[in-house]
Write a protein that holds these residues in place. Structure first.
Motif, PDB file in Angstrom:
ATOM      1  N   GLN A 175      -6.469   8.014  -2.488  1.00 32.28           N
ATOM      2  CA  GLN A 175      -6.850   7.008  -1.506  1.00 32.28           C
ATOM      3  C   GLN A 175      -8.221   6.400  -1.787  1.00 32.28           C
ATOM      4  OE1 GLN A 175      -6.537   9.408   1.971  1.00 32.28           O
ATOM      5  NE2 GLN A 175      -4.316   9.542   1.884  1.00 32.28           N
ATOM      6  N   LEU A 182      -5.140   3.484   4.676  1.00 32.34           N
ATOM      7  CA  LEU A 182      -4.382   4.123   3.602  1.00 32.34           C
ATOM      8  C   LEU A 182      -3.950   5.521   4.012  1.00 32.34           C
ATOM      9  CD1 LEU A 182      -6.357   3.095   0.388  1.00 32.34           C
ATOM     10  CD2 LEU A 182      -4.051   2.387   1.030  1.00 32.34           C
ATOM     11  N   THR A 224      -1.215   5.211   6.538  1.00 32.22           N
ATOM     12  CA  THR A 224       0.007   4.756   5.866  1.00 32.22           C
ATOM     13  C   THR A 224       0.701   5.912   5.169  1.00 32.22           C
ATOM     14  OG1 THR A 224      -0.916   2.542   5.537  1.00 32.22           O
ATOM     15  CG2 THR A 224       0.934   3.182   4.128  1.00 32.22           C
ATOM     16  N   GLU A 225      -0.086   6.771   4.514  1.00 36.84           N
ATOM     17  CA  GLU A 225       0.490   7.921   3.830  1.00 36.84           C
ATOM     18  C   GLU A 225       1.064   8.927   4.813  1.00 36.84           C
ATOM     19  OE1 GLU A 225      -0.744  10.442  -0.092  1.00 36.84           O
ATOM     20  OE2 GLU A 225      -2.247  10.284   1.472  1.00 36.84           O
ATOM     21  N   LEU A 259       0.868   3.958  -2.999  1.00 41.21           N
ATOM     22  CA  LEU A 259       0.375   5.314  -2.744  1.00 41.21           C
ATOM     23  C   LEU A 259       1.324   6.383  -3.278  1.00 41.21           C
ATOM     24  CD1 LEU A 259      -1.162   5.110   0.841  1.00 41.21           C
ATOM     25  CD2 LEU A 259      -2.328   5.814  -1.254  1.00 41.21           C
ATOM     26  N   THR A 306      -8.641   2.459  -2.828  1.00 43.40           N
ATOM     27  CA  THR A 306      -9.503   1.586  -2.033  1.00 43.40           C
ATOM     28  C   THR A 306     -10.571   0.942  -2.896  1.00 43.40           C
ATOM     29  OG1 THR A 306      -9.159   3.063  -0.129  1.00 43.40           O
ATOM     30  CG2 THR A 306     -10.951   1.456   0.020  1.00 43.40           C
ATOM     31  N   GLN A 346       0.827  -1.200   0.000  1.00 46.59           N
ATOM     32  CA  GLN A 346       0.000   0.000   0.000  1.00 46.59           C
ATOM     33  C   GLN A 346       0.864   1.254   0.000  1.00 46.59           C
ATOM     34  OE1 GLN A 346      -2.741   0.031   3.239  1.00 46.59           O
ATOM     35  NE2 GLN A 346      -3.987  -1.628   2.441  1.00 46.59           N
TER      36      GLN A 346
END
Length: 325
Positions: free
Chosen positions: A177, A233, A236-237, A171, A181, A167
């Protein structure tokens, strides 16, 4: 008064990813019980995964189309294959001269040890403190296979780790995002549908009634495959895949607590000990990672302050070079 309000807003903003990830693990723990109830009711697990992903993809499609219409990159064949495969690895930067980096390593190992204790060690049964608040019908034909279950659990953790790392990589090339998804849900639904058709030949398995099966699919699709994946997400970013995955051991703790206090299942001493170990390891991991990020930010500030003096720049860089592994 205004200053206190600003400080409170700053604290909430700083720990927003932490709070979101705790809520994510809580929502996933609830998913386990809802899915268990629907499977005991007769819902086919493969059909459940298929419907869940397709439902999430269809619900997210309008948001992805309208909200990211101007920022969504072109989906190339190579990028589509990345989304399809989700099988890349990554590396976390570790400075062995920094005690906070050592805390990250130790915290990870302690959390992993706690999960292994919960999975492999049972111990004596603890007495329930009150009657179950929610009754879940149990299938009498289910038999426990601890070794097989433990191996599948470890394989699941490895697959989740690879998925999280993929992921973060994707990204960077596809910073949309909602769209990412949606694509993962739709492609995952298509993969599950093909697999289900191959292994499940009973057409009646695809029929869903207005019962726990339907509510399980709705919760799994809207909340788990849709909302929770989007939140992960975003985290994570913001923080990276290591930050997101380090909250996964908390899921085992929440499932144990809900099983004991809400569902009324038997709690073994090993589960309690493992849960305490997981919390200790998670605390060490968060402390090490957050404080190290503070050191990085302070280094950037010193770099800005010395940007006008080349000699100070060189001194600052020399002092702050980490040992990366």
């Amino acid at each position: 008064m205004e200053r206190k309000r600003c400080d409170l807003v700053g604290v909430c903003s700083k720990f927003k990813p932490h709070l979101l990830m705790i809520l994510v693990q809580l929502a996933y723990s609830i998913l386990y019980f809802i899915a268990e109830a629907s499977f005991n009711h007769g819902l086919n697990p493969y059909v459940y995964v298929t419907y869940r992903n397709i439902l999430a993809g269809l619900l997210l499609l309008p948001f992805a189309y309208f909200l990211e219409r101007k920022i969504r990159p072109k989906l190339t064949l190579a990028l589509f294959l990345e989304i399809f495969v989700l099988s890349l690895l990554g590396v976390e930067v570790i400075n062995l001269r920094n005690p906070r980096s050592i805390a990250k390593i130790v915290g990870t190992l302690i959390s992993l040890g706690g999960v292994m204790i919960v999975t492999l060690y049972r111990g004596p049964i603890m007495k329930n403190v009150w009657p179950p608040l929610i009754h879940i019908h149990k299938d009498d034909h289910i038999h426990e296979e601890w070794l097989k279950g433990s191996l599948l659990t470890i394989a699941s953790c490895i697959a989740w780790a690879i998925w999280y790392i993929m992921q973060a990589y994707t990204l960077k090339r596809y910073p949309a995002q909602w769209s990412l998804t949606t694509w993962m849900c739709l492609v995952g639904g298509a993969q599950s549908a093909v697999f289900t058709v191959i292994v499940e030949h009973d057409k009646s398995a695809w029929t869903i009634g207005f019962n726990i099966d339907l509510w399980s699919i709705i919760y799994g699709g809207v909340v788990a495959s849709g909302l929770l994946v989007f939140i992960q997400l975003w985290c994570t970013e913001e923080k990276g895949p290591v930050f997101v995955t380090m909250f996964n051991p908390l899921l085992a703790v929440l499932v144990v607590l809900l099983s004991y206090f809400v569902v009324g299942e038997r709690l073994h001493l090993g589960c309690l000990v493992g849960a305490m170990v997981v919390v200790i390891g998670l605390y060490l991991l968060i402390w090490g990672k957050e404080d190290q990020e503070g050191d990085i930010n302070s280094t950037k500030e010193r770099w800005k302050c010395t940007s006008d003096d080349p000699q100070k720049q060189n001194a600052t860089l020399t002092d702050d070079l980490p040992l990366d592994l």
